[in-house]
Design an enzyme around this catalytic site. Sequence first.
Site, PDB file in Angstrom:
ATOM      1  N   CYS A  65      35.707  36.157  29.147  1.00 11.56           N
ATOM      2  CA  CYS A  65      34.581  35.966  28.238  1.00 11.56           C
ATOM      3  C   CYS A  65      34.883  36.562  26.861  1.00 11.56           C
ATOM      4  O   CYS A  65      35.759  36.084  26.171  1.00 11.56           O
ATOM      5  CB  CYS A  65      33.308  36.554  28.867  1.00 11.56           C
ATOM      6  SG  CYS A  65      31.779  36.005  28.074  1.00 11.56           S
ATOM      7  N   HIS A  78      33.465  34.822  34.624  1.00 13.93           N
ATOM      8  CA  HIS A  78      33.525  36.243  34.970  1.00 13.93           C
ATOM      9  C   HIS A  78      34.005  36.421  36.412  1.00 13.93           C
ATOM     10  O   HIS A  78      33.183  36.388  37.344  1.00 13.93           O
ATOM     11  CB  HIS A  78      32.138  36.866  34.834  1.00 13.93           C
ATOM     12  CG  HIS A  78      31.692  37.059  33.429  1.00 13.93           C
ATOM     13  ND1 HIS A  78      31.864  38.244  32.739  1.00 13.93           N
ATOM     14  CD2 HIS A  78      31.115  36.199  32.558  1.00 13.93           C
ATOM     15  CE1 HIS A  78      31.377  38.126  31.507  1.00 13.93           C
ATOM     16  NE2 HIS A  78      30.919  36.883  31.371  1.00 13.93           N
ATOM     17  N   GLU A 111      34.852  39.157  37.801  1.00 13.74           N
ATOM     18  CA  GLU A 111      34.334  40.427  38.331  1.00 13.74           C
ATOM     19  C   GLU A 111      32.917  40.283  38.885  1.00 13.74           C
ATOM     20  O   GLU A 111      32.453  41.154  39.609  1.00 13.74           O
ATOM     21  CB  GLU A 111      34.387  41.509  37.239  1.00 13.74           C
ATOM     22  CG  GLU A 111      33.251  41.477  36.219  1.00 13.74           C
ATOM     23  CD  GLU A 111      33.412  40.387  35.165  1.00 13.74           C
ATOM     24  OE1 GLU A 111      34.320  39.554  35.293  1.00 13.74           O
ATOM     25  OE2 GLU A 111      32.606  40.397  34.206  1.00 13.74           O
TER      26      GLU A 111
END
Length: 230
Positions: free
Chosen positions: A86, A203, A205
């Site tokens: 990002c 993302h 994560e």
Amino acid sequence: MRFGILVFPGSWSHQDFRHVLADVMGFEAEEVWHKATGVTGFDCLILPGGFAHGDYLRAGAIARFSPVMPAVVRFAERGGLVLGSCNGFQILCEAGLLPGALLRNASLQYRCQGVHLRVESTATPFTAGLAPGQILRMPISHGEGRYHADRETLARLNGEGRIIFRYCAPDGALSPDANPNGSLEHIAGVCNARGNVLGLMPHPERAAESLLGSEDGRLLFEELLARALG
């Protein structure tokens, strides 16, 4: 294996990365403030999402001048692993470590939603354990994620297999409805010529535990974990 997670004023995904890498996967992970001038001792650097320095001028445009960035460039030039997600992807493009730019979403709207990604290349350490054509699901959360590059750069990326992820439908088909930001050729992630620097808008994560609805994000680090364990 030891990860350094860069933190710029306005970063907000660094703690999520640290949790996944350290608590979920068992890596060593340490946050690195943007005013640091060295990154010695790390095997992989993460540039997380957020709004570095507020991104008031242009996403990543100020962060590229942070004191830590010359060390990040030297680290990458020596072959060190770098992943930007990002805002991290935007910073890597602004710093010249990755080609192209991330523009305002075609809808001019901030998009926060789950997306499907088709693996286009496994020629990076982060995707070496995946299969070409494999479909992953991760969230996006951005207003400036529309990948753009000039015609020559785009041809080079395609010819050299450096487009790593494309937005797609659940069955892998490329359709306008599956492209959440209007990215050129549905591009969601690219790597540098050497393959050691990867940037993607989604993302990983936030898709690393079943509680969150997907564990596909951790697949980007599973191969690194396997190598670390020998």
